[in-house]
Design a protein around this motif. Structure first.
Motif, PDB file in Angstrom:
ATOM      1  N   LEU A 157      36.538 -28.990  12.832  1.00 16.33           N
ATOM      2  CA  LEU A 157      37.797 -28.302  13.127  1.00 16.33           C
ATOM      3  C   LEU A 157      38.250 -28.741  14.500  1.00 16.33           C
ATOM      4  O   LEU A 157      37.472 -28.727  15.444  1.00 16.33           O
ATOM      5  N   ARG A 158      39.516 -29.094  14.599  1.00 12.64           N
ATOM      6  CA  ARG A 158      40.034 -29.597  15.868  1.00 12.64           C
ATOM      7  C   ARG A 158      41.302 -28.863  16.269  1.00 12.64           C
ATOM      8  O   ARG A 158      42.313 -28.928  15.575  1.00 12.64           O
TER       9      ARG A 158
ATOM     10  N   GLY B 145      37.836 -25.108  18.035  1.00 13.96           N
ATOM     11  CA  GLY B 145      37.110 -26.295  17.620  1.00 13.96           C
ATOM     12  C   GLY B 145      35.731 -25.905  17.130  1.00 13.96           C
ATOM     13  O   GLY B 145      35.122 -24.958  17.634  1.00 13.96           O
ATOM     14  N   PHE B 146      35.242 -26.623  16.126  1.00 13.70           N
ATOM     15  CA  PHE B 146      33.948 -26.299  15.526  1.00 13.70           C
ATOM     16  C   PHE B 146      33.469 -27.526  14.767  1.00 13.70           C
ATOM     17  O   PHE B 146      34.245 -28.140  14.030  1.00 13.70           O
TER      18      PHE B 146
ATOM     19  N   GLY C 155      46.603 -28.039  14.511  1.00 16.11           N
ATOM     20  CA  GLY C 155      45.232 -28.523  14.449  1.00 16.11           C
ATOM     21  C   GLY C 155      44.925 -29.167  13.112  1.00 16.11           C
ATOM     22  O   GLY C 155      45.806 -29.316  12.262  1.00 16.11           O
ATOM     23  N   GLU C 156      43.677 -29.564  12.959  1.00 15.93           N
ATOM     24  CA  GLU C 156      43.292 -30.205  11.707  1.00 15.93           C
ATOM     25  C   GLU C 156      41.890 -29.794  11.287  1.00 15.93           C
ATOM     26  O   GLU C 156      41.047 -29.453  12.111  1.00 15.93           O
ATOM     27  N   VAL C 157      41.676 -29.843   9.971  1.00 18.89           N
ATOM     28  CA  VAL C 157      40.384 -29.555   9.371  1.00 18.89           C
ATOM     29  C   VAL C 157      39.952 -30.826   8.640  1.00 18.89           C
ATOM     30  O   VAL C 157      40.663 -31.316   7.758  1.00 18.89           O
TER      31      VAL C 157
ATOM     32  N   ASP D  36      33.915 -33.969   5.730  1.00 16.89           N
ATOM     33  CA  ASP D  36      33.245 -35.246   5.501  1.00 16.89           C
ATOM     34  C   ASP D  36      34.116 -36.419   5.973  1.00 16.89           C
ATOM     35  O   ASP D  36      34.215 -37.448   5.320  1.00 16.89           O
ATOM     36  N   GLY D  37      34.804 -36.200   7.092  1.00 15.05           N
ATOM     37  CA  GLY D  37      35.615 -37.243   7.697  1.00 15.05           C
ATOM     38  C   GLY D  37      37.012 -37.395   7.132  1.00 15.05           C
ATOM     39  O   GLY D  37      37.799 -38.197   7.614  1.00 15.05           O
ATOM     40  N   LYS D  38      37.352 -36.610   6.117  1.00 18.55           N
ATOM     41  CA  LYS D  38      38.673 -36.697   5.494  1.00 18.55           C
ATOM     42  C   LYS D  38      39.443 -35.405   5.742  1.00 18.55           C
ATOM     43  O   LYS D  38      38.872 -34.326   5.737  1.00 18.55           O
ATOM     44  N   ARG D  39      40.750 -35.546   5.923  1.00 18.20           N
ATOM     45  CA  ARG D  39      41.590 -34.361   6.134  1.00 18.20           C
ATOM     46  C   ARG D  39      41.474 -33.448   4.918  1.00 18.20           C
ATOM     47  O   ARG D  39      41.615 -33.888   3.781  1.00 18.20           O
ATOM     48  N   ALA D  40      41.201 -32.181   5.175  1.00 13.65           N
ATOM     49  CA  ALA D  40      41.066 -31.212   4.092  1.00 13.65           C
ATOM     50  C   ALA D  40      42.411 -31.007   3.412  1.00 13.65           C
ATOM     51  O   ALA D  40      43.453 -30.960   4.072  1.00 13.65           O
TER      52      ALA D  40
END
Length: 84
Positions: free
Chosen positions: A10-11, A27-28, A62-64, A67-71
């Motif tokens: 989480l960013r 962030g997490f 923000g973004e989630v 596994d390295g891909k945008r949710a």
């Protein structure tokens, strides 16, 4: 060999309900094999964060990454991605 990509990242998440900010700059990072606990006082945004992670509500910013891909947006797409 450990994964070079976090399972969940989480960013800078933010969410407000009207003029009331609930989450700001959250962030997490969760790596494969880790177990974490989400704790806090009433009104600290725990439920809102879980709803964003599950796709029930959208973050305002923000973004989630999963596994390295945008949710994906939406609960059905989030569940499908998690159980692929």
């Amino acid at each position: 060999m450990p994964s070079p990509v976090p399972l969940l990242d989480l960013r800078n998440l933010a969410k407000a309900y009207g003029p009331i900010p609930v989450l700001e700059g959250v962030g997490f990072t969760l790596w494969p094999g880790e177990v974490r606990c989400l704790a806090g006082e009433n009104g600290s945004g725990k439920s809102t964060l879980i709803k964003i992670l599950s796709g029930v509500i959208a973050a305002d910013a923000g973004e989630v990454l999963f596994d390295g891909k945008r949710a994906p947006k939406g609960a059905r797409a989030a569940i499908a991605m998690a159980f692929r």
